[in-house]
Scaffold this motif. Structure first.
Motif, short mmCIF file in Angstrom:
data_model
loop_
_atom_site.label_atom_id
_atom_site.label_comp_id
_atom_site.label_asym_id
_atom_site.label_seq_id
_atom_site.Cartn_x
_atom_site.Cartn_y
_atom_site.Cartn_z
N LEU A 86 0.66 -1.10 -0.17
CA LEU A 86 0.03 -0.26 0.03
C LEU A 86 0.94 1.23 0.05
O LEU A 86 0.33 2.37 -0.37
N GLN A 93 -1.57 7.98 8.61
CA GLN A 93 -2.81 8.35 7.73
C GLN A 93 -4.10 7.98 8.45
O GLN A 93 -4.12 6.91 9.28
N ASP A 94 -5.00 8.34 7.99
CA ASP A 94 -6.38 7.92 8.20
C ASP A 94 -6.51 6.64 7.39
O ASP A 94 -6.30 6.65 6.27
N ARG A 96 -8.96 5.09 6.28
CA ARG A 96 -9.89 4.98 5.07
C ARG A 96 -9.11 5.65 3.75
O ARG A 96 -9.29 5.09 2.81
N ILE A 97 -8.26 6.61 3.99
CA ILE A 97 -7.40 7.16 2.93
C ILE A 97 -6.47 5.99 2.44
O ILE A 97 -6.01 5.88 1.31
N ALA A 98 -5.98 5.35 3.65
CA ALA A 98 -4.54 4.33 3.39
C ALA A 98 -5.31 3.27 2.24
O ALA A 98 -4.68 3.06 1.58
N LEU A 99 -6.60 2.78 2.72
CA LEU A 99 -7.12 1.68 1.99
C LEU A 99 -7.84 2.06 0.65
O LEU A 99 -7.82 1.24 -0.45
N ARG A 100 -8.29 3.32 0.62
CA ARG A 100 -8.92 3.98 -0.48
C ARG A 100 -9.79 2.85 -1.39
O ARG A 100 -9.76 2.88 -2.69
N HIS A 101 -10.80 2.30 -0.87
CA HIS A 101 -11.74 1.45 -1.48
C HIS A 101 -13.15 1.54 -0.76
O HIS A 101 -13.14 1.25 0.56
N PRO A 102 -13.96 1.59 -1.35
CA PRO A 102 -15.46 1.70 -0.72
C PRO A 102 -15.67 0.58 0.15
O PRO A 102 -16.18 0.67 1.38
N ILE A 105 -13.71 0.55 3.23
CA ILE A 105 -14.11 1.58 4.20
C ILE A 105 -15.58 1.02 5.09
O ILE A 105 -15.73 1.35 6.13
#
Length: 380
Positions: A86, A93-94, A96-102, A105
């Protein structure tokens, strides 16, 4: 008098007995007190979050899976596999920003402990994300790559579909021409032509079934390395001549070094040569020879080459040539009786014998298949 003395003695004995019991009781209580005072006092435990963080940090780097630890919404720990997957700047980082996938999240913000996420890193990849709450606000995310399993499933589905199509095509021709022949009034010249077509398609289907069975056997045995000693020189020459057959043997140019021994499966090595020589004779220049050579290379490796002088293969096709049913020219391949499985079988035979194959080709010049196989000396 005697009676009085006896009573006093009895009272004295009774009193002494009680005194002994009392002393023993006091000694027992004193020993408990000393033992309690001698025990080291335990320090109050550190906060459970600190202990968990330390343990997780130590264990994470040794994990075979990408792991992330989040404190609330912030990433606080990642192992090397997660950084490679990643990025290197995940900490802080947040999540949710690190994973960036709906879907990822939704897992973080919801109550589920597991989710399957498609396209997390690349478009067709599949990852299973497991979420485990530790202590307080700490959460561990574990990423499991399910893409290889899905690829195997797709490959199996594609193989069944391709095999069914390859079998259905000649079968449809056989049925169609047979039904036509059963009708009245078919001219004799057409009957002969239809019978030739039926015979040709039946042989094509028989060859396909035989190659499918060969491929299945080789794949079933791929983890069973052969241990039987064989004369590789004799087997290569015999397999090459069988692959050419009596009608094409004049086009063979053999250069076989004698007495090269190996550990292998003689039937599979012969089949490998038959497939390679048959391909070279089919798709090479019909006026040019096909060269088959066997020499002893470096590090006790046998060097086997099969070279034709034909039209060659464009570079974009070469990485795909060992795939099942892959053809650079489907029409020409089917017309010549090819099943599309020859090089797939060759690849699996080489892998079972711990060898290596390289295909070199130049358009307008020809194609060369180079195979390295360990000899008996290298296995000894």
């Amino acid at each position: 008098m005697a009676i009085a003395v006896s009573g006093c003695v009895g009272l004295l004995v009774l009193g002494v007995s009680w005194l002994v019991v009392a002393v023993l009781l006091l000694l027992w209580l004193a020993s408990l007190l000393l033992h309690y005072q001698a025990e080291p006092k335990l320090e109050p435990p550190a906060s459970s979050d600190t202990i968990s963080r330390e343990n997780l940090t130590k264990l994470m780097e040794h994990s075979s899976l990408p792991l992330l630890v989040a404190d609330g919404d912030r990433v606080v720990e990642v192992n090397i596999l997660a950084r490679e997957l990643l990025g290197d700047h995940l900490v802080g980082q947040d999540i949710r920003i690190a994973l960036r996938h709906p879907d990822a999240i939704a897992l973080i913000e919801g109550t589920k402990e597991q989710a399957t996420v498609r396209g997390l890193i690349r478009r067709r990849d599949i990852w299973q994300i497991n979420r485990q709450r530790v202590n307080g606000s700490l959460t561990v995310l574990e990423l499991v790559n399910r893409t290889p399993e899905a690829d195997i499933g797709r490959a199996h589905t594609d193989f069944v579909a391709n095999a069914s199509h390859e079998l259905r095509t000649p079968l449809a021709s056989i049925i169609g021409y047979a039904e036509t022949l059963s009708e009245d009034g078919v001219p004799e010249e057409k009957r002969a032509r239809f019978l030739d077509t039926i015979t040709r398609e039946a042989r094509r289907m028989s060859a396909l079934v035989e190659d499918l069975m060969s491929l299945s056997r080789v794949e079933a045995e791929k983890h069973d390395q052969p241990r039987a000693p064989i004369n590789l020189s004799e087997i290569v020459e015999r397999g090459a001549r069988d692959g050419a057959g009596p009608q094409r043997s004049g086009r063979l140019d053999l250069h076989i070094a004698p007495h090269i021994e190996a550990l292998g499966d003689s039937q599979q090595i012969e089949q490998l040569l038959r497939n390679l020589v048959d391909n070279a004779l089919k798709y090479g220049d019909s006026e040019q020879p096909v060269t088959v050579s066997l020499t002893r290379g470096q590090r006790d490796m046998a060097m086997l080459t099969v070279k034709d002088r034909g039209p060659g293969i464009p570079a974009e096709h070469i990485p795909h040539l060992t795939r099942r049913f892959y053809r650079t020219d489907p029409g020409r391949s089917r017309a010549s009786g090819g099943t599309g499985l020859g090089l797939a079988i060759v690849k699996h035979v080489i892998e079972r014998h711990c060898g290596h194959m390289e295909i070199r080709s130049e358009v307008g010049v020809g194609t060369e298949v180079l195979i390295k196989l360990p000899t008996a000396a290298s296995n000894g």
